[in-house]
Design a protein around this motif. Structure first.
Motif, PDB file in Angstrom:
ATOM      1  N   ILE A   1      -8.882  -1.799   5.022  1.00 31.00           N
ATOM      2  CA  ILE A   1      -9.069  -1.827   4.415  1.00 31.00           C
ATOM      3  C   ILE A   1      -8.709  -3.031   3.977  1.00 31.00           C
ATOM      4  CG2 ILE A   1      -5.896  -1.852   3.301  1.00 31.00           C
ATOM      5  CD1 ILE A   1      -5.715   0.730   4.777  1.00 31.00           C
TER       6      ILE A   1
ATOM      7  N   VAL B   1      -3.068   5.508   3.665  1.00 34.24           N
ATOM      8  CA  VAL B   1      -2.265   5.056   4.386  1.00 34.24           C
ATOM      9  C   VAL B   1      -0.567   5.731   4.263  1.00 34.24           C
ATOM     10  CG1 VAL B   1      -0.697   2.822   4.621  1.00 34.24           C
ATOM     11  CG2 VAL B   1      -3.252   2.747   4.157  1.00 34.24           C
TER      12      VAL B   1
ATOM     13  N   VAL C   1      -7.601   4.575  -0.806  1.00 35.82           N
ATOM     14  CA  VAL C   1      -6.261   3.662   0.022  1.00 35.82           C
ATOM     15  C   VAL C   1      -5.582   4.099   0.297  1.00 35.82           C
ATOM     16  CG1 VAL C   1      -6.340   1.257   0.827  1.00 35.82           C
ATOM     17  CG2 VAL C   1      -8.992   2.117   0.189  1.00 35.82           C
TER      18      VAL C   1
ATOM     19  N   THR D   1      -3.529   4.711  10.695  1.00 31.44           N
ATOM     20  CA  THR D   1      -3.954   3.891   9.758  1.00 31.44           C
ATOM     21  C   THR D   1      -4.933   3.129  11.513  1.00 31.44           C
ATOM     22  OG1 THR D   1      -1.400   3.030  10.551  1.00 31.44           O
ATOM     23  CG2 THR D   1      -2.278   3.447   8.401  1.00 31.44           C
TER      24      THR D   1
ATOM     25  N   ASN E   1      -9.373  -3.082  10.851  1.00 30.74           N
ATOM     26  CA  ASN E   1      -8.726  -1.991   9.526  1.00 30.74           C
ATOM     27  C   ASN E   1      -9.761  -2.145   8.441  1.00 30.74           C
ATOM     28  OD1 ASN E   1      -7.135  -1.425   8.019  1.00 30.74           O
ATOM     29  ND2 ASN E   1      -5.281  -2.174   8.653  1.00 30.74           N
TER      30      ASN E   1
ATOM     31  N   VAL F   1     -10.897   8.004   3.884  1.00 29.15           N
ATOM     32  CA  VAL F   1     -10.460   7.621   2.453  1.00 29.15           C
ATOM     33  C   VAL F   1     -11.774   7.974   1.540  1.00 29.15           C
ATOM     34  CG1 VAL F   1     -11.264   5.512   1.399  1.00 29.15           C
ATOM     35  CG2 VAL F   1      -9.431   5.401   3.145  1.00 29.15           C
TER      36      VAL F   1
ATOM     37  N   LEU G   1       1.245  -1.660  -0.141  1.00 30.73           N
ATOM     38  CA  LEU G   1       0.287   0.190  -0.185  1.00 30.73           C
ATOM     39  C   LEU G   1       0.622   1.145  -0.226  1.00 30.73           C
ATOM     40  CD1 LEU G   1      -2.741  -1.127   2.565  1.00 30.73           C
ATOM     41  CD2 LEU G   1      -2.814  -0.362   0.211  1.00 30.73           C
TER      42      LEU G   1
ATOM     43  N   VAL H   1      -5.049  -6.231   5.245  1.00 33.79           N
ATOM     44  CA  VAL H   1      -4.845  -5.222   4.926  1.00 33.79           C
ATOM     45  C   VAL H   1      -5.327  -6.041   3.459  1.00 33.79           C
ATOM     46  CG1 VAL H   1      -4.110  -3.576   5.676  1.00 33.79           C
ATOM     47  CG2 VAL H   1      -2.730  -4.861   4.229  1.00 33.79           C
TER      48      VAL H   1
END
Ligand code: NAI
Ligand code: MG
Length: 364
Positions: free
Chosen positions: A291, A321, A317, A326, A289, A343, A112, A258
């Motif tokens: 993500i 990050v 996204v 985070t 999380n 986001v 990421l 993630v």
């Protein structure tokens, strides 16, 4: 209008799926959601872990976003439901894969944030055969598991891998041959089963002269994934090897929080899900999380033919990050909702309001 079925499930699934749905609705205002139930809580309340109306919603939608469900410990599995009947619990995601023959498990791994390693790969894992076919038995003090590999199963997963390699190359817009499929197997030992898998993959490869073909033994592949993952583009492999290697790949790019995935088959139904489970240790604390679910949502948007919304979501996204916002699993202090809001803010800034359409919500 794109219709997406949402199945939050249990535990953090109920936190990350609403978060990802918010991101989808921001990236693609012309969307309709069908909310459906599945999982342990649903089982305890209704006697079914995957009710008929959920199957209908999955069928009606263009694609499904699944969160995670909790599996009971053995002691709980025989509980009586509200109707007083003891029923055995079956994992809804396994049931969905079987019901709709979702034979391909797509597990991408890409960092990421800028990473020291050049790593951008996709593991295409066969989802229905191999040692996971459920053919296990005890003969006295000997336990036997049968490994089932078929020509049909191997050829169709190989086709998915080569198609995905082409699609990825087209997205990268590189000149010349930049698509590559690595066939991962253990045919030196499992001569018959992996021999057939390898033969089928090499046969299918002949139809894709634009895609480079390589092969590697699974143990060597594990080593090279750690040492130099830039060797890989698309990996195609059998069920168990894919299960293990894809978790290894997830570990290289930030862990379970993630990691995204998709389950696709020959039919119209496709189910996208973060790789993680219901995370009972952190559920309800706002620490999950989102993500993994959001990148799964981006895969879903690509699948339903909304690549611009998918790319915007991925960029939002990544920017979040990179900006250091985070959840604790990535070393930060942000909550699920703070990451989601960040986001969505980035998405709103990047998405021009070209459509007045509003997302609509329905419950099934
Ligand atoms: P898990 O993936 O739920 O959790 C493993 C570890 O990763 C935990 O420490 C958890 O806190 C962390 N984690 C997971 N998701 C996270 C997220 N979004 N953000 C931050 N940290 C996260 O695996 P576990 O603990 O083995 O299983 C818990 C339950 O989930 C079990 O009942 C299991 O059967 C079920 N499960 C369901 C899956 C599915 O529905 N597809 C897949 C894997 C497990
Ligand atoms: Mg696994």
């Amino acid at each position: 209008m794109t219709t997406i079925c949402l199945i939050p499930g249990d535990g953090v699934g109920r936190e990350v799926v609403p978060a990802a749905a918010q991101a989808i609705a921001t990236a693609l205002p012309a969307v309709r959601f069908l909310n459906a139930r599945a999982g342990w809580d649903c089982f305890v309340r209704t006697g079914s872990a995957l009710p008929e109306e959920t199957l209908r919603a999955v069928k009606a939608a263009d694609a499904t976003l699944f969160g995670a469900t909790q599996s009971p410990t053995t002691g709980e599995a025989g509980v009586r439901t509200h109707s007083g009947q003891p029923v055995t619990y079956r994992s809804p995601i396994l049931a969905l894969r079987k019901e709709f023959d979702l034979y391909a498990n797509l597990r991408p791994a890409a960092p990421l944030v800028a990473s020291a390693r050049a790593l951008d790969l996709l593991i295409v894992r066969e989802n229905t055969e191999d040692l996971y076919s459920g053919r296990e038995r005890r003969e006295g003090d000997t336990a036997i598991a049968e490994r089932v590999i078929t020509r049909r199963g191997s050829e169709r997963i190989a086709r998915v891998a080569f198609e995905q390699a082409r699609r990825r190359a087209a997205q990268r817009d590189c000149s010349g041959r930049c698509a590559k499929v690595t066939i991962v197997h253990k045919a030196n030992v499992l001569k018959v089963t992996d021999g057939l898998f390898r033969e089928c993959c090499l046969n299918i490869a002949k139809g894709y002269p634009d895609v480079e073909v390589d092969e590697m033994l699974v143990d060597a592949a594990a080593m090279w994934l750690v040492r130099d993952p830039s060797r890989f583009d698309v990996i195609v492999t059998t069920n168990m090897f894919g299960d293990i290697l894809s978790d290894l790949a997830a570990g290289l790019v930030g862990g379970l929080g993630v990691a995204p995935s998709g389950n696709v088959g020959a039919g119209r139904v496709a189910v996208f899900e973060p790789v993680h489970g219901s995370a009972p240790d952190i559920a309800g604390r706002g620490a999950a999380n989102p993500i993994g679910a959001m990148i799964s949502a981006a895969m879903l948007l690509d699948h339903v033919g909304e690549p611009a919304a998918a790319a915007n979501l991925r960029r939002a996204v990544q920017a979040t990050v990179r900006g250091g916002l985070t959840t604790p699993d990535l070393g930060g202090m942000a909550t699920t909702q703070q990451v989601t809001a960040a986001v969505c803010d980035i998405l709103r800034a990047s998405t021009r309001a070209t459509s007045a359409a509003q997302p609509s919500w329905a419950t099934m």
